[in-house]
Write a protein that holds these residues in place. Structure first.
Motif, short mmCIF file in Angstrom:
data_model
loop_
_atom_site.label_atom_id
_atom_site.label_comp_id
_atom_site.label_asym_id
_atom_site.label_seq_id
_atom_site.Cartn_x
_atom_site.Cartn_y
_atom_site.Cartn_z
N ASP A 45 0.81 -1.23 0.00
CA ASP A 45 0.00 0.00 0.00
C ASP A 45 0.84 1.28 0.00
O ASP A 45 0.33 2.37 0.28
CB ASP A 45 -0.93 0.02 1.22
N LEU A 48 -0.58 4.16 -2.11
CA LEU A 48 -1.75 4.80 -1.49
C LEU A 48 -1.32 5.63 -0.28
O LEU A 48 -1.81 6.75 -0.09
CB LEU A 48 -2.78 3.77 -1.06
N TYR A 101 -10.09 1.40 -1.99
CA TYR A 101 -8.82 1.23 -2.68
C TYR A 101 -8.45 -0.24 -2.76
O TYR A 101 -8.06 -0.74 -3.81
CB TYR A 101 -7.72 2.03 -1.98
#
Length: 114
Positions: A45, A48, A101
């Protein structure tokens, strides 16, 4: 309500009340909060996390502010509602962003595998 009560509300100094709170940098690190929300900030991640880091570390929405209790634990106070809570006022929104997401990433990965 009587007119006098409304005058008191109109004269309330919201800015001064918000300024009584702690600056975000004194009680939150973006990485720790992102990890609390379930992001792998050093792995899957990372992209993000880099995108949302400024959002996670931004000031609370007015008139919310952060304060510390007698044990130095952070809580959130809303002077208009005269309420306190332990959860970040935007926590549910941030959790939904992370969930969307991750769902998108799973969908994209499975479409790419076909």
């Amino acid at each position: 309500k009587e007119r006098g009560d409304l005058d008191d509300i109109e004269e309330f100094d919201w800015k001064a009340e918000v300024e009584k709170g702690l600056p975000t940098t004194q009680w939150l690190t973006a990485r720790a909060y992102a990890e609390f929300l379930g992001l792998d900030t050093r792995g899957a991640d990372l992209q993000l996390y880099r995108l949302f880091r400024p959002i996670f570390a931004s000031d609370l929405p007015a008139p919310w502010n952060a304060r510390r209790d007698s044990q130095q634990l952070v809580f959130f106070y809303h002077p208009g509602l005269v309420t306190t809570q332990w959860r970040h006022p935007l926590e549910e929104f941030y959790m939904e962003l992370v969930s969307l997401y991750k769902a998108h990433r799973r969908t994209s990965a499975s479409e790419g595998a076909e």
